[in-house]
Design a protein around this motif. Sequence first.
Motif, PDB file in Angstrom:
ATOM      1  N   ASP A 225       0.821  -1.213   0.000  1.00 39.14           N
ATOM      2  CA  ASP A 225       0.000   0.000   0.000  1.00 39.14           C
ATOM      3  C   ASP A 225       0.853   1.260   0.000  1.00 39.14           C
ATOM      4  OD1 ASP A 225      -2.794  -1.008   0.223  1.00 39.14           O
ATOM      5  OD2 ASP A 225      -1.990  -1.963   2.008  1.00 39.14           O
TER       6      ASP A 225
ATOM      7  N   GLN B 162      -3.781   1.715  -3.489  1.00 43.17           N
ATOM      8  CA  GLN B 162      -4.396   0.779  -2.543  1.00 43.17           C
ATOM      9  C   GLN B 162      -5.563   0.034  -3.180  1.00 43.17           C
ATOM     10  OE1 GLN B 162      -3.939   4.120  -1.496  1.00 43.17           O
ATOM     11  NE2 GLN B 162      -2.345   3.939   0.068  1.00 43.17           N
ATOM     12  N   GLN B 163      -6.225   0.676  -4.139  1.00 39.09           N
ATOM     13  CA  GLN B 163      -7.371   0.024  -4.767  1.00 39.09           C
ATOM     14  C   GLN B 163      -6.896  -1.032  -5.778  1.00 39.09           C
ATOM     15  OE1 GLN B 163      -7.750   2.917  -3.002  1.00 39.09           O
ATOM     16  NE2 GLN B 163      -9.195   1.549  -2.011  1.00 39.09           N
TER      17      GLN B 163
ATOM     18  N   LYS C  73      -4.127  -2.633  -5.562  1.00 40.49           N
ATOM     19  CA  LYS C  73      -3.581  -3.732  -4.740  1.00 40.49           C
ATOM     20  C   LYS C  73      -4.693  -4.699  -4.333  1.00 40.49           C
ATOM     21  CE  LYS C  73      -1.413  -4.640  -0.211  1.00 40.49           C
ATOM     22  NZ  LYS C  73      -2.263  -4.499   0.959  1.00 40.49           N
ATOM     23  N   LYS C  74      -5.837  -4.160  -3.925  1.00 37.94           N
ATOM     24  CA  LYS C  74      -6.954  -5.028  -3.528  1.00 37.94           C
ATOM     25  C   LYS C  74      -7.389  -5.913  -4.705  1.00 37.94           C
ATOM     26  CE  LYS C  74      -8.962  -1.399  -0.549  1.00 37.94           C
ATOM     27  NZ  LYS C  74      -7.784  -1.119   0.181  1.00 37.94           N
ATOM     28  N   LEU C  75      -7.475  -5.305  -5.894  1.00 38.58           N
ATOM     29  CA  LEU C  75      -7.884  -6.093  -7.068  1.00 38.58           C
ATOM     30  C   LEU C  75      -6.825  -7.148  -7.410  1.00 38.58           C
ATOM     31  CD1 LEU C  75      -9.348  -3.192  -9.245  1.00 38.58           C
ATOM     32  CD2 LEU C  75     -10.624  -4.924  -7.949  1.00 38.58           C
TER      33      LEU C  75
ATOM     34  N   SER D 222      -4.809  -8.568  -5.402  1.00 32.13           N
ATOM     35  CA  SER D 222      -4.741  -9.620  -4.371  1.00 32.13           C
ATOM     36  C   SER D 222      -5.647 -10.799  -4.716  1.00 32.13           C
ATOM     37  CB  SER D 222      -5.092  -9.048  -2.996  1.00 32.13           C
ATOM     38  OG  SER D 222      -6.492  -8.811  -2.899  1.00 32.13           O
ATOM     39  N   ARG D 223      -6.723 -10.541  -5.466  1.00 34.32           N
ATOM     40  CA  ARG D 223      -7.620 -11.637  -5.841  1.00 34.32           C
ATOM     41  C   ARG D 223      -6.903 -12.708  -6.659  1.00 34.32           C
ATOM     42  NH1 ARG D 223     -13.114  -8.520  -7.343  1.00 34.32           N
ATOM     43  NH2 ARG D 223     -11.847  -7.759  -9.050  1.00 34.32           N
TER      44      ARG D 223
ATOM     45  N   ALA E 103      -1.697  -8.644   5.091  1.00 35.78           N
ATOM     46  CA  ALA E 103      -1.502  -8.604   3.638  1.00 35.78           C
ATOM     47  C   ALA E 103      -0.722  -7.355   3.251  1.00 35.78           C
ATOM     48  CB  ALA E 103      -2.858  -8.653   2.939  1.00 35.78           C
TER      49      ALA E 103
ATOM     50  N   ASP F 196       1.046   8.156  -1.109  1.00 32.65           N
ATOM     51  CA  ASP F 196       0.199   9.221  -0.575  1.00 32.65           C
ATOM     52  C   ASP F 196       0.850   9.934   0.604  1.00 32.65           C
ATOM     53  OD1 ASP F 196      -0.204   7.619   1.743  1.00 32.65           O
ATOM     54  OD2 ASP F 196      -1.668   6.468   0.588  1.00 32.65           O
TER      55      ASP F 196
ATOM     56  N   ARG G 133     -11.987 -13.425  -1.637  1.00 31.54           N
ATOM     57  CA  ARG G 133     -12.038 -12.940  -3.020  1.00 31.54           C
ATOM     58  C   ARG G 133     -13.370 -12.269  -3.357  1.00 31.54           C
ATOM     59  NH1 ARG G 133      -9.066 -17.684  -6.285  1.00 31.54           N
ATOM     60  NH2 ARG G 133     -10.905 -18.848  -5.671  1.00 31.54           N
TER      61      ARG G 133
ATOM     62  N   VAL H 296     -13.487  -8.400  -1.942  1.00 34.93           N
ATOM     63  CA  VAL H 296     -12.558  -7.338  -2.344  1.00 34.93           C
ATOM     64  C   VAL H 296     -13.430  -6.155  -2.747  1.00 34.93           C
ATOM     65  CG1 VAL H 296     -10.897  -6.657  -4.111  1.00 34.93           C
ATOM     66  CG2 VAL H 296     -10.696  -8.894  -2.999  1.00 34.93           C
TER      67      VAL H 296
ATOM     68  N   PRO I  89     -12.804  -2.421  -3.337  1.00 28.77           N
ATOM     69  CA  PRO I  89     -11.952  -1.224  -3.401  1.00 28.77           C
ATOM     70  C   PRO I  89     -12.718   0.094  -3.349  1.00 28.77           C
ATOM     71  CG  PRO I  89     -11.922  -2.445  -5.488  1.00 28.77           C
ATOM     72  CD  PRO I  89     -12.627  -3.311  -4.497  1.00 28.77           C
TER      73      PRO I  89
ATOM     74  N   LYS J 296     -12.131   2.675  -0.329  1.00 25.07           N
ATOM     75  CA  LYS J 296     -11.519   3.973  -0.663  1.00 25.07           C
ATOM     76  C   LYS J 296     -12.240   5.117   0.055  1.00 25.07           C
ATOM     77  CE  LYS J 296      -9.167   6.967  -3.306  1.00 25.07           C
ATOM     78  NZ  LYS J 296      -7.822   7.360  -2.826  1.00 25.07           N
TER      79      LYS J 296
ATOM     80  N   GLU K 120     -10.954   4.946   3.561  1.00 26.43           N
ATOM     81  CA  GLU K 120      -9.546   5.342   3.637  1.00 26.43           C
ATOM     82  C   GLU K 120      -9.397   6.861   3.538  1.00 26.43           C
ATOM     83  OE1 GLU K 120      -7.817   2.862   0.545  1.00 26.43           O
ATOM     84  OE2 GLU K 120      -8.678   1.100   1.539  1.00 26.43           O
TER      85      GLU K 120
ATOM     86  N   ARG L  66      -4.746   3.320   9.965  1.00 24.80           N
ATOM     87  CA  ARG L  66      -5.022   3.157   8.541  1.00 24.80           C
ATOM     88  C   ARG L  66      -4.304   1.934   7.985  1.00 24.80           C
ATOM     89  NH1 ARG L  66      -3.520   6.057   2.959  1.00 24.80           N
ATOM     90  NH2 ARG L  66      -1.453   5.459   3.675  1.00 24.80           N
TER      91      ARG L  66
ATOM     92  N   LEU M 235      -5.942  -1.178   6.032  1.00 30.45           N
ATOM     93  CA  LEU M 235      -5.500  -1.583   4.699  1.00 30.45           C
ATOM     94  C   LEU M 235      -5.017  -3.027   4.634  1.00 30.45           C
ATOM     95  CD1 LEU M 235      -3.461   1.601   3.673  1.00 30.45           C
ATOM     96  CD2 LEU M 235      -5.524   0.761   2.527  1.00 30.45           C
ATOM     97  N   THR M 236      -4.430  -3.519   5.732  1.00 34.11           N
ATOM     98  CA  THR M 236      -3.712  -4.801   5.611  1.00 34.11           C
ATOM     99  C   THR M 236      -4.167  -5.913   6.539  1.00 34.11           C
ATOM    100  OG1 THR M 236      -1.991  -4.148   7.190  1.00 34.11           O
ATOM    101  CG2 THR M 236      -1.577  -3.630   4.874  1.00 34.11           C
ATOM    102  N   HIS M 237      -4.867  -5.615   7.641  1.00 29.62           N
ATOM    103  CA  HIS M 237      -5.148  -6.672   8.626  1.00 29.62           C
ATOM    104  C   HIS M 237      -6.480  -7.355   8.325  1.00 29.62           C
ATOM    105  CE1 HIS M 237      -2.203  -5.395  12.022  1.00 29.62           C
ATOM    106  NE2 HIS M 237      -1.686  -5.221  10.832  1.00 29.62           N
ATOM    107  N   ALA M 238      -6.418  -8.419   7.538  1.00 33.16           N
ATOM    108  CA  ALA M 238      -7.634  -9.110   7.092  1.00 33.16           C
ATOM    109  C   ALA M 238      -8.062 -10.137   8.146  1.00 33.16           C
ATOM    110  CB  ALA M 238      -7.373  -9.776   5.753  1.00 33.16           C
TER     111      ALA M 238
END
Lengths: 402, 402
Positions: A149, A154-155, A157-159, A161-162, A222, A315, B162, B165, B167, B171, B174, B215, B219-222
């Motif tokens: 990120d 960041q957006q 990255k989410k896509l 990750s799939r 992630a 950012d 999956r 996801v 975004p 966003k 975020e 933040r 963004l990262t802690h799933a």
Amino acid sequence: MTQYHPLNEQEAIAIARNISGIFAAEGELSCREIGDGNLNLVFHVSQPSTGASVIVKQALPYAKVVGESWPLSLDRARIEGEALIIQDRLAPGLVPTVHQVDHDLAFTVMEDLSSHVIMRQGLIEGGVYPLFAEHISDFLAQTLFFTSDLGMSQQEKKLLSRSFVNPDLCKITEDLIFDHPYTNADTNSFDAHLQGEAERLWADAGLHLEVALLREKFLTHAQALLHGDLHTGSIFITEQSTKVIDPEFAYFGPIGFDIGAVIANLLLHYAGQEHWSADAKARAERRRYLTDTVRDIWIAFDRKFRALWQEHGTDRIAKTVGYEDDYMRRLLQDTAGFAGAKVVRRIVGLAHVADIDKIPDPAVRSKAQRMALAIGTALIKRNRQITSIEQIIEIADSVSEA
Amino acid sequence: MTQYHPLNEQEAIAIARNISGIFAAEGELSCREIGDGNLNLVFHVSQPSTGASVIVKQALPYAKVVGESWPLSLDRARIEGEALIIQDRLAPGLVPTVHQVDHDLAFTVMEDLSSHVIMRQGLIEGGVYPLFAEHISDFLAQTLFFTSDLGMSQQEKKLLSRSFVNPDLCKITEDLIFDHPYTNADTNSFDAHLQGEAERLWADAGLHLEVALLREKFLTHAQALLHGDLHTGSIFITEQSTKVIDPEFAYFGPIGFDIGAVIANLLLHYAGQEHWSADAKARAERRRYLTDTVRDIWIAFDRKFRALWQEHGTDRIAKTVGYEDDYMRRLLQDTAGFAGAKVVRRIVGLAHVADIDKIPDPAVRSKAQRMALAIGTALIKRNRQITSIEQIIEIADSVSEA
């Protein structure tokens, strides 16, 4: 759409012939299967008249380890191919060039690296790789920063990750690194003389808490697109060149897992010097070379990752005062913890390393194994207190000098 | 495949009529569009002869907030529908029943909750909801535990992730929660009398570091499948019933984000008591009710989540001595931090709450706003030191008594 089946050598030749710009139109191609047959078929296709060659690597629908066989998704071939393409873009020259990825037949056609040796073997043979720290820190900083990120949208990255949801191969890591070594699991494998050491691992509640916390990070953090299996058997090397291969474990996970894998394998080789060095002086020198490499990798990674952050940070939030230092401190701590977990599993878990297992004298091997376990468990237990790469080196040196 | 277009009332009636088991075969259906038109069309379809009714909710391909309009993925309707189905399975009775999800037209047909009120409005009108803490802690414990690595197969969780996801909607969070309130962003919106307070937020480096860390977790802690927008405007309520709606922000994120959202909105209402209570005695009583609810929610959540962990924990690693306590402590700290961030954004950011904004007297409103900002910033700054829900309550009480 072609139905999956294991390729034969004639099919591998036909696939390789089809890649443009490799082989002369005239001139026979020859092919040998050079894989170990456990996970993949690896065809080396070459043209004697020109010296040109490529690798056709095909995933098998099962894994074979120590006689056991279990099914494994062919999707890992897609993941490996797509990861290689991303890594090649971000760290050009540090992975084999990919010529073709075929999802149905689960193969990748890629650059032949026969001019290189597998780094684990190279180290065992006493190799010195003066550019390795520079190369691998480039690979780590570039691939991890620009898939985090911090370095990409960041957006997006989410896509992305799939495409790297990788349950089968993550499961192998979750079991074999973060679970089985810490209990009396059937998959464990160790020399009988380590029974007492293993039982101490299984009973060490303080160690188990740290492993549970590391496993949680592996499961949930992630941060970036990892290689996921970055040991010295996944690195082809010469004195001038470093090529990272086999990213089939790639997924979005904690950055320290990749850095820790490299450091763990250098420290396993460090422990193996009980045998591989000729005498005490040579051993001290070789260990100094290995710890210098560990230090150089972290310091160069830290410098390069921070430079990318300053120059390419996505950012303004990432520029928050104190955030970068806090982040890099946590990366180092994760690196220490994951390095420790990767050392321990190579001594008592399912998959071992030649650096240790090929030591012929049981007494010497036992000494190296105990040293590796002492280094690994200390790294795990102290990971949350680490604030400098020197502390990681001191852990290794204090164990080897004890 | 039906092309997307905004539904009209006749189409909504036809869709509702098609759901079996709701309406009598004879008997006209009537329809009114009751949405606010910013993000969705909401059709209330009823049958006067039987009293039966359903809601047809359709996503619009844009978001309108304070006059601005930007495109927004219709995929959020699929995410909302799929999240509701999972939540209904895990926390039956606590979300509206889903009758149909249509991906092409981006609508969901669901239970009509007209017998309930939106909790934010209910609180403003002085409502007391004796079962709310019990219900919402059930919702939180059940949905978050069973979609985490603690309560479901880690491999199935990866595959499920999956589908979530998200975004576009992440966003929004975020930007509007973790970024804009801490800088002079165009989207910010606040009363002129708060200019000085806003400028202090924009200049507070210590606060910014904590927000950057929060933040990063977002963004990262799933950790688990979150509702993602669990404020009191996303809760329909009566004295006997609680229904959580609108999970279009659902994604795999940090558990504390959902718990923090509930607590933040209770604390915003707490600050609003400067106006909504008739006198000092009523204000103290009402605030006591709200902090009791905050305490009850955390304590019940903590008890229920731990009970699920003991009874349904996926694997032996999660039973590691000390791990559960460490995990719950971190959840509470995240809850405090995210609650703080959600309070602050409602005062200086784009989207506000009626609990504060509907206070007519500017001086009283200003006092409530400053109180909310003091509570929010203290929660953010101290989040990593919190070890008990009492400390969160003490922060609110010490601000309101100052």
